[in-house]
Scaffold this motif. Structure first.
Motif, PDB file in Angstrom:
ATOM      1  N   ALA A  72      -9.028  -1.086   0.767  1.00  0.00           N
ATOM      2  CA  ALA A  72     -10.111  -2.214   0.303  1.00  0.00           C
ATOM      3  C   ALA A  72      -9.550  -2.966  -0.721  1.00  0.00           C
ATOM      4  N   THR A  73      -8.836  -2.266  -1.855  1.00  0.00           N
ATOM      5  CA  THR A  73      -8.575  -3.156  -3.007  1.00  0.00           C
ATOM      6  C   THR A  73      -7.239  -4.055  -2.754  1.00  0.00           C
TER       7      THR A  73
ATOM      8  N   LEU B  71       1.034  -1.136   0.017  1.00  0.00           N
ATOM      9  CA  LEU B  71       0.061  -0.126  -0.052  1.00  0.00           C
ATOM     10  C   LEU B  71       0.850   1.166  -0.152  1.00  0.00           C
ATOM     11  N   PRO B  72       0.512   2.310  -0.739  1.00  0.00           N
ATOM     12  CA  PRO B  72       1.162   3.648  -0.766  1.00  0.00           C
ATOM     13  C   PRO B  72       1.031   4.224   0.623  1.00  0.00           C
ATOM     14  N   ASP B  73       2.063   5.200   1.065  1.00  0.00           N
ATOM     15  CA  ASP B  73       1.876   5.630   2.088  1.00  0.00           C
ATOM     16  C   ASP B  73       0.598   6.795   2.105  1.00  0.00           C
ATOM     17  N   GLY B  74       0.039   6.940   3.092  1.00  0.00           N
ATOM     18  CA  GLY B  74      -1.230   7.773   2.870  1.00  0.00           C
ATOM     19  C   GLY B  74      -2.417   7.192   2.384  1.00  0.00           C
ATOM     20  N   ALA B  75      -2.459   5.940   2.066  1.00  0.00           N
ATOM     21  CA  ALA B  75      -3.523   5.128   1.077  1.00  0.00           C
ATOM     22  C   ALA B  75      -5.052   5.386   1.794  1.00  0.00           C
TER      23      ALA B  75
ATOM     24  N   GLY C 156       1.298  -2.903   3.900  1.00  0.00           N
ATOM     25  CA  GLY C 156       0.314  -3.174   3.152  1.00  0.00           C
ATOM     26  C   GLY C 156      -0.199  -4.467   3.857  1.00  0.00           C
ATOM     27  N   TYR C 157      -0.736  -5.460   3.083  1.00  0.00           N
ATOM     28  CA  TYR C 157      -1.398  -6.720   3.673  1.00  0.00           C
ATOM     29  C   TYR C 157      -0.368  -7.651   3.311  1.00  0.00           C
ATOM     30  N   GLN C 158      -0.366  -8.589   4.365  1.00  0.00           N
ATOM     31  CA  GLN C 158       0.448  -9.675   4.272  1.00  0.00           C
ATOM     32  C   GLN C 158      -0.163 -11.509   4.575  1.00  0.00           C
TER      33      GLN C 158
END
Length: 433
Positions: A197-198, A187-191, A269-271
């Motif tokens: 959700a994506t 995920l980018p910083d400040g997502a 991000g998600y792992q």
């Protein structure tokens, strides 16, 4: 670049987790060779990227379906090349050098690991289309990167006994080990909420296709993961639970072999984490020896032959019945053991040097060695006993020290790499990048 990569050549060019580009000789550059990235005042050429991609492709020659589409693979490899180029520039600017003698030793080690002579290595490289100079350049760059990391973290990572005590108090050290792999959806910083959700949906979809059997976890990591270890199939390696971030320990303990966690939200991000395998750690022992020793030093004023003759005479007196300890106090020149009658205490086999260790292994308890030579003079030793010592606790402390040091080193160097990348001017010219 039309060079064909064999699995052997790919393995040689992938000597570390950092992919080091092998720059093509100037005469191989063609008019269509373009620039795929600008890195500060340097550039990365299309031929360099093609070559690095060919290296990865060769490693998966028998499993081509595990690789992501060409454009995704190019982006992943280019990111590595950029980071490698930035590190090499920093290493050289910092005065880090690799001497020709050190490089020669490294090449000899590579040849030995592949059970080849250096002439055979040269011939195999030529057979696979890589010049020896190119290989030397690649290996020199790898050594530069290793030294950059060592120099950067060495002065920044200290581990205290209090930290070791604290870790041992709250975690089980030296217990079962787990082998893990991961996939990260960045995920980018400040997502914003939509981006979060994506990313979460993508992580869940990856988990679904793996569990359904459409693709295995390693192949999914290569195709979809944004982690630095993506091209290694997401492999993290064997870890004890004490080497795993506390937030993940409980989660991993609930997984069965082969199972995948639910998506975990982290800073980047998600792992997804897979428990690949488990193994138990046993009791650790070490053979220790107890001995007495006498040293007669060879010096500029006492030739080696004179020292040998004195040692021979002392051994003859010991065999005739004189007390070893008394003769050691009177004649030994080993200041560490002389006052204790030559008592060397209990020690691992090579603690007093390999010359002493080799003699100990040949003696029986109570037996006195023949005089033997080391780099400092002539020795006589009497083996008093041996024992199997439980070193589990000692190793636990050493393991705890290494865990803390490794964690700190990784954090420090990752911070350094982020800063290095952020401060650099990097312009990607890949289509769609």
């Amino acid at each position: 670049m039309n060079k064909v990569f064999t699995p052997f050549l790919a393995a040689l060019l992938a000597l570390s987790t950092v992919l080091v580009p092998v720059t093509a000789p100037a005469q191989e550059t063609t008019p269509i060779d373009g620039i795929v990235a600008v890195v500060d005042e340097d550039v990365i050429l299309r031929s360099e990227l093609d070559r690095a991609v060919a290296n990865i492709t060769a490693q998966y020659a028998n499993q081509p379906g595990q690789l992501p589409p060409r454009d995704v693979l190019e982006r992943q490899v280019l990111d590595r090349l950029v980071l490698s180029r930035l590190q090499l520039a920093r290493a050289r600017d910092s005065g880090i050098r690799v001497a020709d003698g050190e490089l020669a030793q490294a090449i000899e080690s590579v040849a030995a690991r592949n059970q080849m002579s250096q002439d055979q290595l040269r011939a195999r490289l030529a057979q696979d289309g890589l010049s020896y100079d190119e290989f030397r350049s690649s290996l020199r760059d790898e050594l530069l990167l290793e030294r950059l990391q060592q120099r950067y973290v060495q002065s920044r990572v200290q581990v205290s006994e209090a930290e070791i005590d604290q870790l041992l108090a709250v975690r089980e050290i030296g217990g079962p080990e787990v082998r893990l792999a991961n996939i990260i959806v960045a995920l980018p910083d400040g997502a914003n909420a939509e981006e979060v959700a994506t990313a979460q949906k993508k992580a869940r979809d990856i988990k679904t296709v793996v569990e359904r059997g459409d693709i295995d976890f390693a192949a999914a990591a290569i195709r979809f993961s944004d982690a630095p270890n993506a091209l290694e199939g997401g492999d993290i390696g064997w870890r004890t639970f004490d080497a795993i971030p506390p937030a993940f320990v409980g989660l991993i303990q609930q997984l069965q072999k082969g199972q995948i966690s639910e998506p975990i939200r982290g800073p980047g991000g998600y792992q997804l984490i897979q428990l690949v395998d488990t193994r138990e750690a046993g009791v650790q022992t070490m053979t220790e020896f107890n001995a007495q020793g006498i040293l007669i030093r060879a010096t500029p004023t006492v030739p080696s032959e004179t020292a040998r003759q004195k040692a021979e005479a002392l051994r003859a007196r010991i065999v005739a019945g004189e007390d070893f300890g008394k003769l050691a106090r009177e004649h030994s020149e080993d200041t560490m053991s002389r006052n204790d009658g030559g008592d060397m205490g209990w020690f691992p086999v090579n603690a007093w040097g390999t010359s002493v260790g080799n003699q100990l292994m040949q003696l029986q308890d109570g037996e006195v060695s023949q005089p033997f030579q080391s780099e400092v003079g002539w020795h006589i030793i009497k083996r008093l006993g041996s024992r199997e010592q439980d070193v589990t606790e000692q190793n636990r402390r050493n393991q705890a020290r290494e865990i803390i040091a490794q964690r700190k080193a990784e954090e420090e160097f990752e911070r350094f790499l982020r800063q290095l990348r952020a401060e650099a001017f990097v312009e990607s010219r890949l289509t769609g990048a």
